[in-house]
Write a protein that holds these residues in place. Structure first.
Motif, short mmCIF file in Angstrom:
data_model
loop_
_atom_site.label_atom_id
_atom_site.label_comp_id
_atom_site.label_asym_id
_atom_site.label_seq_id
_atom_site.Cartn_x
_atom_site.Cartn_y
_atom_site.Cartn_z
N LEU A 171 3.17 -12.98 36.38
CA LEU A 171 3.46 -11.68 36.77
C LEU A 171 5.12 -11.73 37.15
CD1 LEU A 171 2.61 -8.80 37.87
CD2 LEU A 171 2.22 -9.72 40.19
N ARG A 172 5.76 -12.48 37.87
CA ARG A 172 6.97 -12.69 37.84
C ARG A 172 7.66 -12.80 36.77
NH1 ARG A 172 9.85 -10.91 40.88
NH2 ARG A 172 11.18 -12.91 41.45
N HIS A 173 7.15 -13.10 35.50
CA HIS A 173 7.78 -13.38 34.12
C HIS A 173 7.31 -12.22 33.44
CE1 HIS A 173 8.37 -17.63 35.34
NE2 HIS A 173 9.35 -17.66 34.44
N ARG A 174 6.96 -11.02 34.02
CA ARG A 174 6.57 -9.85 33.24
C ARG A 174 7.60 -9.20 32.12
NH1 ARG A 174 6.93 -8.57 38.29
NH2 ARG A 174 7.99 -6.71 39.11
N VAL A 175 8.89 -9.17 33.11
CA VAL A 175 10.06 -8.63 32.03
C VAL A 175 10.29 -9.70 31.14
CG1 VAL A 175 12.37 -8.05 32.27
CG2 VAL A 175 10.90 -7.47 34.11
#
Length: 194
Positions: free
Chosen positions: A175-179
């Protein structure tokens, strides 16, 4: 939830909330890493900002707080499954740190420290995957994603009692790597120069 699990999870969250990238930058009178580069207060961004020694110090600090949280839970004689939940709390602290207005990092180094205590063979496997992926594509985000995902089959096989908390930890990292995932799909992710 047993009281001792709640206690050690709170301690782990507070440990995880210490952002070494921010602290080191303040001690060295450098700009806040959340305002420069990728905006992520972690070792990769510290390296991207051009300081290898501070990136290494950030990596050691972030890894160490995850390791310490689970080590304390183990010495408090919590079960392995409960240690997994304590480790998840440490990663949550790194991602949403109460000491830094909930502006945290992506959790990879802290998760690595957690896994070194929970299941060191899985941590070594993930480290190998990270190194190979980074050597192949020179992208820290891709390496981190593949390394995180590599934990799950090993745990399902060798330590199923850890599968749920670690799967949640991996989901949080994704989720924190979605970008980054979006940029990877579009072929626009930044590569580290050799």
């Amino acid at each position: 939830m047993p009281a001792n699990l709640l206690l050690w999870s709170c301690i782990a969250y507070l440990l995880g909330s210490v952002s070494f990238a921010v602290l080191i930058s303040r001690l060295r009178h450098l700009p806040d890493p959340r305002r420069l580069g990728s905006g992520n207060p972690g070792a990769s961004n510290m390296l991207r900002l051009g300081n290898r020694s501070l990136a290494l110090a950030t990596l050691i600090g972030d890894l160490g707080k995850g390791l310490l949280a689970v080590w304390l839970a183990r010495h408090a004689e919590l079960s392995l499954a409960y240690q997994g939940w304590v480790g998840l709390a440490a990663v949550c602290g790194h991602v949403l740190p109460i000491f830094h207005r909930l502006q945290g990092g992506k959790g990879v180094a802290t998760a690595a420290g957690v896994m070194l205590i929970l299941a060191w063979p899985a941590a070594l496997l993930a480290a190998l995957v990270w190194l190979l992926a980074f050597y192949w594509q020179r992208m820290a985000s891709l390496a981190s994603l593949l390394a995180s995902l590599s934990l799950l089959p090993w745990l399902a096989w060798q330590a199923p009692q850890l599968l749920i908390p670690v799967a949640l930890m991996v989901s949080l990292i994704l989720l924190r790597h979605r970008v980054n995932i979006g940029r990877l799909i579009n072929g626009q992710e930044t590569r580290f120069k050799p």
